[in-house]
Design a protein around this motif. Structure first.
Motif, short mmCIF file in Angstrom:
data_model
loop_
_atom_site.label_atom_id
_atom_site.label_comp_id
_atom_site.label_asym_id
_atom_site.label_seq_id
_atom_site.Cartn_x
_atom_site.Cartn_y
_atom_site.Cartn_z
N ASN A 202 56.62 -44.27 0.39
CA ASN A 202 56.95 -44.82 -0.94
C ASN A 202 56.82 -43.77 -2.03
OD1 ASN A 202 57.36 -47.40 0.14
ND2 ASN A 202 55.20 -47.94 -0.08
N GLY A 203 57.18 -42.55 -1.69
CA GLY A 203 57.17 -41.48 -2.68
C GLY A 203 55.84 -40.81 -2.90
N ASP A 204 54.79 -41.26 -2.19
CA ASP A 204 53.46 -40.68 -2.38
C ASP A 204 53.03 -39.93 -1.12
OD1 ASP A 204 53.12 -41.82 -4.92
OD2 ASP A 204 52.47 -43.72 -4.03
N TYR A 205 52.34 -38.82 -1.31
CA TYR A 205 51.77 -38.08 -0.19
C TYR A 205 50.53 -38.80 0.33
CZ TYR A 205 54.81 -34.18 -1.43
OH TYR A 205 55.90 -33.40 -1.69
N GLY A 206 50.36 -38.79 1.64
CA GLY A 206 49.21 -39.45 2.24
C GLY A 206 48.58 -38.61 3.32
N ASP A 207 47.29 -38.89 3.59
CA ASP A 207 46.54 -38.18 4.61
C ASP A 207 46.66 -38.88 5.97
OD1 ASP A 207 45.69 -36.61 2.51
OD2 ASP A 207 43.69 -37.53 2.39
N VAL A 208 46.43 -38.11 7.02
CA VAL A 208 46.37 -38.65 8.38
C VAL A 208 45.07 -38.18 9.03
CG1 VAL A 208 47.40 -38.61 10.69
CG2 VAL A 208 48.88 -38.74 8.66
N ASP A 209 44.30 -39.13 9.55
CA ASP A 209 43.05 -38.81 10.22
C ASP A 209 43.29 -38.64 11.71
OD1 ASP A 209 41.29 -38.95 7.98
OD2 ASP A 209 41.45 -41.14 8.04
N ARG A 210 42.62 -37.66 12.29
CA ARG A 210 42.76 -37.37 13.71
C ARG A 210 41.48 -37.77 14.45
NH1 ARG A 210 46.05 -32.02 15.15
NH2 ARG A 210 46.29 -33.35 16.98
N TYR A 211 41.68 -38.51 15.54
CA TYR A 211 40.57 -38.97 16.37
C TYR A 211 40.81 -38.54 17.81
CZ TYR A 211 38.67 -42.07 12.76
OH TYR A 211 38.08 -42.56 11.62
N ALA A 212 39.72 -38.49 18.59
CA ALA A 212 39.84 -38.20 20.02
C ALA A 212 38.60 -38.70 20.73
CB ALA A 212 40.03 -36.70 20.27
N VAL A 213 38.76 -38.95 22.03
CA VAL A 213 37.63 -39.27 22.89
C VAL A 213 37.77 -38.47 24.18
CG1 VAL A 213 38.77 -41.26 23.98
CG2 VAL A 213 36.28 -41.16 23.91
N LEU A 214 36.64 -37.96 24.68
CA LEU A 214 36.61 -37.21 25.93
C LEU A 214 36.22 -38.14 27.08
CD1 LEU A 214 34.85 -33.91 24.78
CD2 LEU A 214 37.30 -34.45 24.81
N GLU A 215 36.61 -37.75 28.28
CA GLU A 215 36.40 -38.63 29.43
C GLU A 215 34.94 -39.01 29.63
OE1 GLU A 215 37.18 -38.72 34.28
OE2 GLU A 215 37.41 -36.85 33.14
#
Length: 250
Positions: A202-215
């Motif tokens: 919608n015309g605005d910049y946004g952040d993206v969070d990165r997640y992970a899990v190990l075996e």
């Protein structure tokens, strides 16, 4: 319509996405509906030809695992027999969420009426290599709040570690999607960083969070979760999630 059962959980099945008209309708809806597509990160129209091309390329790619989330538990609420048969008896109720057909958008309601099994959403694993894969998931509004997302994600992550031999599962979440973030954290995923202002909505910049899990962490968490369930009855799963993962998937 959803294909054969790929994985069976306590209350739902993960069924393979197929190149059928019903499956195209589900995927086309989430990619084009204004509210849904923004939550998933789809910014341009997805006509049928584009959806067909996505299905053809993705389903033939062994680095992807694409499944619909198909609940079984509400069949009994709609009058299913006591034998627990996963295919409900004939009748429109078999494809409806708790709350009835009014809880679904018309386009989804029409697709559900032609499906052999109710579709609550989807869970996917893509970009699979020898070490890792990336998770994405979404649910229709009418199926949220019943723990389906937690169960579906857990089933696919179990497959990723036990059957595919992966070491790491990743997920990306739009910063404003608190429900998706809580879901991942509750399942043992760890926040590894934030990509600042890397997308436009919608015309605005946004952040993206990165997640992970190990075996190993996942196995410890699953064992602890099993112990908690044994020691005390759960008070209900308070998911749910609208969308998780990154643009162009799911």
């Amino acid at each position: 319509m959803p294909g054969p059962v790929f994985c069976r959980g306590d209350r739902l099945d993960l069924r393979a996405v197929e190149q059928t008209d019903v499956d195209r309708r589900f995927l086309g809806y989430v990619r084009n509906d204004p509210d849904f597509r923004r939550a998933l990160g789809f910014d341009s129209p997805w006509p049928r030809g584009r959806t067909d091309a996505f299905l053809e390329s993705t389903l033939a790619d062994e680095s992807n695992c694409n499944c619909f989330v198909c609940p079984r538990d509400h069949h009994r609420e709609a009058g299913e027999g006591a034998d627990g048969e996963s295919t409900p008896p004939p009748g429109a109720e078999r494809a409806l969420p708790p709350g009835g057909e009014s809880a679904l958008p018309p386009a989804v309601r029409e697709a559900q009426a032609n499906a052999d099994h109710p579709v609550a959403g989807a869970v996917n694993l893509f970009d699979v290599d020898r070490v890792s894969g990336t998770l994405s998931y979404w649910l229709f509004d009418a199926y949220r709040g019943r723990g389906y997302a937690s169960e579906a994600v857990s089933l696919l992550v179990d497959v990723a570690f036990a059957d595919l031999g992966l070491h790491r599962i990743e997920a990306e979440v739009f910063a404003e999607n608190d429900d998706s973030r809580r879901l991942l954290e509750r399942l043992g995923f760890v926040h590894e960083g934030t990509m600042r202002e890397c997308r436009i909505t919608n015309g605005d910049y946004g952040d993206v969070d990165r997640y992970a899990v190990l075996e190993d962490a996942w196995r410890r968490e699953r064992c602890s979760d099993a112990d908690r369930r044994f020691d005390a009855a759960p008070d209900g799963d308070r998911d749910e999630v609208g969308a998780g993962g990154r643009s162009g998937r799911g």
